[in-house]
Motif scaffolding. Structure first.
Motif, PDB file in Angstrom:
ATOM      1  N   PRO A   1     -58.992  31.242  38.554  1.00 36.63           N
ATOM      2  CA  PRO A   1     -58.875  32.706  38.713  1.00 36.63           C
ATOM      3  C   PRO A   1     -58.908  33.459  37.392  1.00 36.63           C
ATOM      4  O   PRO A   1     -59.379  34.607  37.338  1.00 36.63           O
ATOM      5  CB  PRO A   1     -57.525  32.877  39.410  1.00 36.63           C
ATOM      6  CG  PRO A   1     -57.270  31.564  40.084  1.00 36.63           C
ATOM      7  CD  PRO A   1     -57.861  30.538  39.185  1.00 36.63           C
TER       8      PRO A   1
ATOM      9  N   ARG B   1     -62.569  33.837  36.580  1.00 39.28           N
ATOM     10  CA  ARG B   1     -63.230  34.784  37.481  1.00 39.28           C
ATOM     11  C   ARG B   1     -62.724  36.202  37.290  1.00 39.28           C
ATOM     12  O   ARG B   1     -63.386  37.158  37.707  1.00 39.28           O
ATOM     13  CB  ARG B   1     -62.985  34.362  38.926  1.00 39.28           C
ATOM     14  CG  ARG B   1     -63.696  33.080  39.326  1.00 39.28           C
ATOM     15  CD  ARG B   1     -63.365  32.737  40.777  1.00 39.28           C
ATOM     16  NE  ARG B   1     -64.093  31.565  41.230  1.00 39.28           N
ATOM     17  CZ  ARG B   1     -63.949  31.020  42.451  1.00 39.28           C
ATOM     18  NH1 ARG B   1     -63.095  31.567  43.307  1.00 39.28           N
ATOM     19  NH2 ARG B   1     -64.641  29.961  42.788  1.00 39.28           N
TER      20      ARG B   1
ATOM     21  N   ASP C   1     -59.767  37.306  38.631  1.00 33.92           N
ATOM     22  CA  ASP C   1     -59.076  37.701  39.854  1.00 33.92           C
ATOM     23  C   ASP C   1     -57.641  38.101  39.526  1.00 33.92           C
ATOM     24  O   ASP C   1     -56.838  37.268  39.103  1.00 33.92           O
ATOM     25  CB  ASP C   1     -59.061  36.551  40.861  1.00 33.92           C
ATOM     26  CG  ASP C   1     -60.456  36.136  41.282  1.00 33.92           C
ATOM     27  OD1 ASP C   1     -61.375  36.967  41.136  1.00 33.92           O
ATOM     28  OD2 ASP C   1     -60.628  34.995  41.750  1.00 33.92           O
TER      29      ASP C   1
END
Length: 401
Positions: free
Chosen positions: A26, A29, A31
């Motif tokens: 994450p 990415r 996120d």
């Protein structure tokens, strides 16, 4: 600082790597807030430290009550102890194990030791007050394989026994020495048995126990590791035939063979056993499985003393320190979760539903939508022709029916 991981180092590494992967992906990415994922990576590191179980070894001193006696079990584990002439078809060593455990129960709080002998003698259990460990050592005793046997003397363990008693007398000079000898008396070397009378004066109590019969018994061979699996189970190894196939010439024999290829027979030699008992100044007893060993030997009672034991190593574990921080972060995660739930609930539109009383926040009542009026158009009048309908039957024109 030492470490003792919960799941072994391999399992520990696999778990930590999996948790780090869940947190790093994450971050890459993007996120959610990056700082929160970095904090979670730090929590994984704390959890890894806790699972590694860090500790600090500490030497401590303890005091325990011990019976002032050291008990030595001298056990014959030559191939002949696999002879099946004890209490029917049991092996001699089976009877020895039963008697050893019963004798150990008669000496609570004493230090116990096991010395075995075959081609050579060895101390397989140093003196210990841990009777559970003693029972485990007794359970794994096995006769020597005939493949490793080079002949044995019934007094092979004399030097080892004397050396151990000398060393332990320096540690506990006030303790009494108790010696038990278990064997069948078979002398399979040409030398004459040694005399044990030289250290007999240092023995306070004990006995010599003989196993076997004059008729003797056959000996199932105990195979070495990788060749078979214990007494009476030769097993099959690479390059070795199937022992269950009687036509397989490469199969190892189930019983020890003599020079003529017949099963060898081992018999007891009570003369040699009585000679050992005489040298030690103790009694000799033949054991055939009839009756408990307490029927022929009564254990003496010895005083107990409070003994200080120095140098015992204990470990103070500190895995709980990082776990406190891990649980604190779990509480923080719960707060984040509740806040996110409330935020999503506040911005989620309410879906109307039919029925229910009207009111603020209540369902909207159903209302009929008026339809637009359609202007009336006059329909032109069409004359309807007179006469019977085509669907009506023609009038009857005949005479009277």
């Amino acid at each position: 600082m030492i470490f003792d991981p919960v799941f072994t180092w391999f399992g520990w590494g696999f778990l930590v790597l999996a948790l780090l992967t869940v947190c790093i992906i994450p971050v890459i990415r993007g996120d959610g807030p990056r700082w929160r994922w970095f904090a979670r990576i730090g929590v994984v590191a704390l959890l890894a430290l806790a699972l590694a179980r860090p500790g600090v070894p500490i030497k401590s001193s303890t005091e325990e009550y011990e019976t002032r006696a050291d008990v030595y079990f001298v056990v014959d584990v030559t191939t002949s102890m696999a002879a099946e002439d004890f209490d029917g078809n049991d092996t001699r060593l089976t009877g020895v194990k039963e008697d050893m455990l019963e004798l150990a129960d008669a000496f609570p709080g004493t230090r116990l030791s096991i010395i075995t002998f075959a081609s050579t003698a060895a101390t397989v259990m140093p003196l210990t007050t841990d009777h559970a460990a003693f029972a485990s050592a007794v359970d794994v005793l096995e006769p020597e394989s005939s493949m490793n046997s080079r002949g044995s003397s019934i007094t092979e363990a004399g030097e080892e026994l004397e050396k151990r008693m000398t060393s332990n007398d320096e540690d506990r000079p006030e303790n009494k020495n108790v010696v038990f000898y278990f064997g069948d008396g078979e002398q399979t070397v040409s030398e004459t048995p040694d005399s044990w009378s030289s250290f007999a004066s240092r023995i306070d109590s004990g006995a010599v126990f003989g196993y076997g019969t004059e008729q003797g018994g056959k000996m199932r061979d105990s195979q070495p590791f990788g060749y078979g699996s214990g007494v009476g189970d030769p097993g099959t190894a690479p390059g070795i035939g199937d022992p269950d196939d009687p036509d397989d010439d490469q199969a190892p024999p189930e019983y020890v063979q003599d020079r003529n290829g017949e099963p060898g027979i081992s018999t007891i030699d009570e003369g040699n056993l009585r000679r050992i008992a005489s040298d030690l100044g103790v009694d000799y007893h033949h054991r055939d499985g009839n009756g408990a060993i307490s029927s022929v030997y009564t254990a003496p009672k010895y005083d107990q003393a409070l003994v200080r034991k120095d140098g015992r190593v204990t470990v103070d574990e500190y895995y709980w320190v990082p776990l406190i921080l891990v649980f604190a972060w779990i509480a923080v995660e719960l707060v984040f979760g509740v806040r996110e739930y409330l935020r999503l609930k506040a911005i989620t539109p309410k879906r109307p539903r039919r029925g229910g009383p009207p009111g603020p926040g209540g369902p909207v009542p159903y209302q009929q939508v008026p339809q637009p009026a359609v202007p009336h158009q006059a329909v032109p009048h069409q004359a309807v022709p007179h006469g019977p309908s085509p669907h009506q039957s023609a009038p009857y024109r005949g005479g009277p029916r």
